[in-house]
Motif scaffolding. Structure first.
Motif, PDB file in Angstrom:
ATOM      1  N   ALA A 291       0.829  -1.208   0.000  1.00 43.68           N
ATOM      2  CA  ALA A 291       0.000   0.000   0.000  1.00 43.68           C
ATOM      3  C   ALA A 291       0.863   1.257   0.000  1.00 43.68           C
ATOM      4  O   ALA A 291       0.487   2.276  -0.603  1.00 43.68           O
ATOM      5  N   ARG A 292       2.010   1.204   0.669  1.00 40.35           N
ATOM      6  CA  ARG A 292       2.931   2.352   0.643  1.00 40.35           C
ATOM      7  C   ARG A 292       3.295   2.698  -0.802  1.00 40.35           C
ATOM      8  O   ARG A 292       3.257   3.866  -1.206  1.00 40.35           O
ATOM      9  N   GLY A 293       3.649   1.681  -1.567  1.00 36.76           N
ATOM     10  CA  GLY A 293       4.010   1.913  -2.966  1.00 36.76           C
ATOM     11  C   GLY A 293       2.821   2.347  -3.805  1.00 36.76           C
ATOM     12  O   GLY A 293       2.912   3.300  -4.586  1.00 36.76           O
TER      13      GLY A 293
ATOM     14  N   VAL B 216      -5.358   0.278   5.430  1.00 38.49           N
ATOM     15  CA  VAL B 216      -4.513  -0.914   5.417  1.00 38.49           C
ATOM     16  C   VAL B 216      -3.591  -0.902   6.634  1.00 38.49           C
ATOM     17  O   VAL B 216      -3.420  -1.920   7.324  1.00 38.49           O
ATOM     18  N   PHE B 217      -3.013   0.256   6.915  1.00 39.36           N
ATOM     19  CA  PHE B 217      -2.128   0.392   8.063  1.00 39.36           C
ATOM     20  C   PHE B 217      -2.870   0.141   9.379  1.00 39.36           C
ATOM     21  O   PHE B 217      -2.372  -0.568  10.260  1.00 39.36           O
ATOM     22  N   ARG B 218      -4.064   0.693   9.522  1.00 42.43           N
ATOM     23  CA  ARG B 218      -4.838   0.493  10.752  1.00 42.43           C
ATOM     24  C   ARG B 218      -5.248  -0.967  10.919  1.00 42.43           C
ATOM     25  O   ARG B 218      -5.292  -1.483  12.041  1.00 42.43           O
ATOM     26  N   ALA B 219      -5.530  -1.658   9.833  1.00 45.13           N
ATOM     27  CA  ALA B 219      -5.858  -3.087   9.932  1.00 45.13           C
ATOM     28  C   ALA B 219      -4.678  -3.864  10.492  1.00 45.13           C
ATOM     29  O   ALA B 219      -4.843  -4.742  11.351  1.00 45.13           O
ATOM     30  N   GLN B 220      -3.474  -3.525  10.040  1.00 51.47           N
ATOM     31  CA  GLN B 220      -2.277  -4.189  10.564  1.00 51.47           C
ATOM     32  C   GLN B 220      -2.073  -3.844  12.033  1.00 51.47           C
ATOM     33  O   GLN B 220      -1.808  -4.719  12.863  1.00 51.47           O
ATOM     34  N   MET B 221      -2.189  -2.578  12.380  1.00 53.62           N
ATOM     35  CA  MET B 221      -1.966  -2.159  13.766  1.00 53.62           C
ATOM     36  C   MET B 221      -3.019  -2.754  14.699  1.00 53.62           C
ATOM     37  O   MET B 221      -2.712  -3.161  15.819  1.00 53.62           O
ATOM     38  N   ASN B 222      -4.263  -2.824  14.242  1.00 55.55           N
ATOM     39  CA  ASN B 222      -5.303  -3.410  15.068  1.00 55.55           C
ATOM     40  C   ASN B 222      -5.050  -4.895  15.291  1.00 55.55           C
ATOM     41  O   ASN B 222      -5.290  -5.412  16.386  1.00 55.55           O
TER      42      ASN B 222
ATOM     43  N   PRO C 154      -6.060   8.154   2.745  1.00 57.76           N
ATOM     44  CA  PRO C 154      -7.035   7.330   3.471  1.00 57.76           C
ATOM     45  C   PRO C 154      -7.007   5.848   3.082  1.00 57.76           C
ATOM     46  O   PRO C 154      -7.235   4.982   3.926  1.00 57.76           O
ATOM     47  N   ASP C 155      -6.730   5.560   1.819  1.00 61.41           N
ATOM     48  CA  ASP C 155      -6.663   4.153   1.394  1.00 61.41           C
ATOM     49  C   ASP C 155      -5.496   3.444   2.064  1.00 61.41           C
ATOM     50  O   ASP C 155      -5.623   2.299   2.510  1.00 61.41           O
ATOM     51  N   PHE C 156      -4.349   4.117   2.144  1.00 64.35           N
ATOM     52  CA  PHE C 156      -3.210   3.550   2.861  1.00 64.35           C
ATOM     53  C   PHE C 156      -3.517   3.421   4.346  1.00 64.35           C
ATOM     54  O   PHE C 156      -3.201   2.401   4.970  1.00 64.35           O
ATOM     55  N   GLU C 157      -4.115   4.450   4.929  1.00 65.26           N
ATOM     56  CA  GLU C 157      -4.363   4.464   6.371  1.00 65.26           C
ATOM     57  C   GLU C 157      -5.257   3.302   6.811  1.00 65.26           C
ATOM     58  O   GLU C 157      -5.062   2.748   7.891  1.00 65.26           O
TER      59      GLU C 157
END
Length: 130
Positions: A26-28, A46-52, A41-44
Motif C-alpha cells: 500500500a505504501r508503494g 490498510v495500516f490500521r488493519a495491521q496495527m489493530n 485514506p486508502d493507505f491508512e
C-alpha cells in the motif's frame, strides 16, 4: 502436547505477517513514503488493519494458550481458527472500506472473548476446587 494450538498460533502470526506485506504494498501503491503513516485514506485503512491486528495479538494469544492448557487443545485450536478467519475478513474488509471491517472484527472479538472467559473460568474453577 498442544500441536493444534501451536499450528493456530503460527497461522495467527502468518495473518499478521500478511497484513505487514499489505502495508508495504500500500505504501508503494498510494505513495506514502517512510516514515509517514498518514496522508492517504486508502493507505491508512490498510495500516490500521495491521496495527489493530497487532493490538489484538497480546489479548488473543495468551487466551488461546491458557484455554488449551486448562480446557482443550482441540477446542482452543478450533476457536483460534475462527479468530484467524475473522482477522482475515477484517484485514481484507478494512482495506476495501471502513464499513467492511465490522463482521471480521466481531468474529475475532467473539472468539477472543470465548477463549478468555473459558480460560478464566477454568482457572478459577481449579483454584476453588483445590
Amino acid at each position: 502436547m498442544y500441536h493444534l494450538t501451536a499450528l493456530v498460533t503460527l497461522l495467527a502470526i502468518l495473518v499478521y505477517f500478511y497484513s505487514s506485506i499489505l502495508v508495504s504494498r500500500a505504501r508503494g501503491t498510494f505513495g506514502v513514503k517512510l516514515p509517514a503513516i498518514s496522508g492517504n485514506p486508502d493507505f491508512e485503512r490498510v495500516f490500521r488493519a495491521q496495527m489493530n491486528t497487532l493490538e489484538w495479538l497480546p489479548i488473543f494469544l495468551p487466551s488461546l494458550w491458557l484455554f488449551a492448557i486448562y480446557i482443550s487443545d482441540g477446542i482452543a485450536a478450533a476457536i483460534g481458527l475462527v479468530w484467524v478467519a475473522g482477522r482475515i475478513l477484517y484485514v481484507l474488509g478494512y482495506a476495501r472500506a471502513v464499513k467492511d471491517r465490522s463482521l471480521g472484527f466481531a468474529i475475532q472479538a467473539l472468539a477472543t472473548i470465548a477463549l478468555w472467559v473459558g480460560a478464566f473460568g477454568a482457572i478459577v474453577w481449579r483454584l476453588v476446587q483445590g
